[in-house]
Design a protein around this motif. Structure first.
Motif, PDB file in Angstrom:
ATOM      1  N   GLN A  63      24.280 -19.846  -5.010  1.00  0.00           N
ATOM      2  CA  GLN A  63      23.006 -20.559  -5.106  1.00  0.00           C
ATOM      3  C   GLN A  63      21.898 -19.769  -4.417  1.00  0.00           C
ATOM      4  O   GLN A  63      20.774 -19.692  -4.923  1.00  0.00           O
ATOM      5  CB  GLN A  63      23.119 -21.952  -4.489  1.00  0.00           C
ATOM      6  N   PHE A  66      20.831 -16.781  -6.629  1.00  0.00           N
ATOM      7  CA  PHE A  66      20.100 -17.155  -7.834  1.00  0.00           C
ATOM      8  C   PHE A  66      18.875 -18.025  -7.558  1.00  0.00           C
ATOM      9  O   PHE A  66      18.188 -18.430  -8.500  1.00  0.00           O
ATOM     10  CB  PHE A  66      21.038 -17.865  -8.820  1.00  0.00           C
ATOM     11  N   THR A  70      14.389 -17.742 -12.442  1.00  0.00           N
ATOM     12  CA  THR A  70      13.975 -18.879 -13.275  1.00  0.00           C
ATOM     13  C   THR A  70      14.894 -19.020 -14.479  1.00  0.00           C
ATOM     14  O   THR A  70      15.646 -18.109 -14.827  1.00  0.00           O
ATOM     15  CB  THR A  70      12.533 -18.676 -13.779  1.00  0.00           C
ATOM     16  N   GLN A  71      14.771 -20.164 -15.146  1.00  0.00           N
ATOM     17  CA  GLN A  71      15.530 -20.391 -16.374  1.00  0.00           C
ATOM     18  C   GLN A  71      15.119 -19.373 -17.450  1.00  0.00           C
ATOM     19  O   GLN A  71      15.950 -18.909 -18.221  1.00  0.00           O
ATOM     20  CB  GLN A  71      15.311 -21.820 -16.886  1.00  0.00           C
ATOM     21  N   ARG A  72      13.854 -19.013 -17.464  1.00  0.00           N
ATOM     22  CA  ARG A  72      13.387 -18.005 -18.424  1.00  0.00           C
ATOM     23  C   ARG A  72      14.053 -16.656 -18.142  1.00  0.00           C
ATOM     24  O   ARG A  72      14.449 -15.954 -19.068  1.00  0.00           O
ATOM     25  CB  ARG A  72      11.865 -17.878 -18.358  1.00  0.00           C
ATOM     26  N   ASP A  73      14.144 -16.293 -16.854  1.00  0.00           N
ATOM     27  CA  ASP A  73      14.833 -15.052 -16.484  1.00  0.00           C
ATOM     28  C   ASP A  73      16.280 -15.071 -16.973  1.00  0.00           C
ATOM     29  O   ASP A  73      16.771 -14.091 -17.530  1.00  0.00           O
ATOM     30  CB  ASP A  73      14.829 -14.846 -14.960  1.00  0.00           C
ATOM     31  N   LEU A  74      16.963 -16.181 -16.763  1.00  0.00           N
ATOM     32  CA  LEU A  74      18.355 -16.303 -17.193  1.00  0.00           C
ATOM     33  C   LEU A  74      18.476 -16.202 -18.706  1.00  0.00           C
ATOM     34  O   LEU A  74      19.404 -15.568 -19.225  1.00  0.00           O
ATOM     35  CB  LEU A  74      18.957 -17.614 -16.687  1.00  0.00           C
ATOM     36  N   LYS A  75      17.536 -16.806 -19.423  1.00  0.00           N
ATOM     37  CA  LYS A  75      17.547 -16.722 -20.885  1.00  0.00           C
ATOM     38  C   LYS A  75      17.395 -15.264 -21.317  1.00  0.00           C
ATOM     39  O   LYS A  75      18.100 -14.799 -22.219  1.00  0.00           O
ATOM     40  CB  LYS A  75      16.423 -17.577 -21.473  1.00  0.00           C
ATOM     41  N   ARG A  78      20.643 -13.396 -20.726  1.00  0.00           N
ATOM     42  CA  ARG A  78      21.634 -13.742 -21.748  1.00  0.00           C
ATOM     43  C   ARG A  78      21.346 -13.019 -23.055  1.00  0.00           C
ATOM     44  O   ARG A  78      22.261 -12.522 -23.720  1.00  0.00           O
ATOM     45  CB  ARG A  78      21.678 -15.255 -21.966  1.00  0.00           C
TER      46      ARG A  78
END
Length: 100
Positions: A63, A66, A70-75, A78
């Motif tokens: 945790q 990370f 951000t969620q955008r970074d993770l997207k 991926r």
């Protein structure tokens, strides 16, 4: 499956590791009722507590790592990894000789 093979280590090295874990009361050796030549290695109660504590510590560490992502970074990650995977699979497929 034999534990030394699963851990990719020698039986001698594994025996030393298990000896240390037994001395630390983290695991126990038990006779195998189906095969007198082998032993069953089980986590002790203290070993179970240790594993639970380590899993929680690891979760907190993940945790923390990370936290700033951000969620955008993770997207994006991926998507890039998906492209890398596709390229590797295509390369592996191209290198495989056909069987015709």
């Amino acid at each position: 499956m034999e534990l030394s093979k699963a851990l990719q280590t020698s039986e001698t090295n594994l025996s030393r590791i298990v000896d240390r874990l037994v001395r630390s009361d983290l695991v126990a050796r038990e006779p195998n009722p189906r095969d007198r030549r082998s032993l069953i290695i089980r986590l002790s109660a203290e070993g179970q507590v240790y594993i639970k504590d380590e899993q929680q510590r690891h979760g907190r560490s993940v945790q923390e790592v990370f936290k700033g992502i951000t969620q955008r970074d993770l997207k994006n990650v991926r998507e890039v990894l998906s492209k890398v995977k596709s390229a590797l699979l295509a390369r592996a497929h191209a290198a495989t000789p056909s069987r015709t």
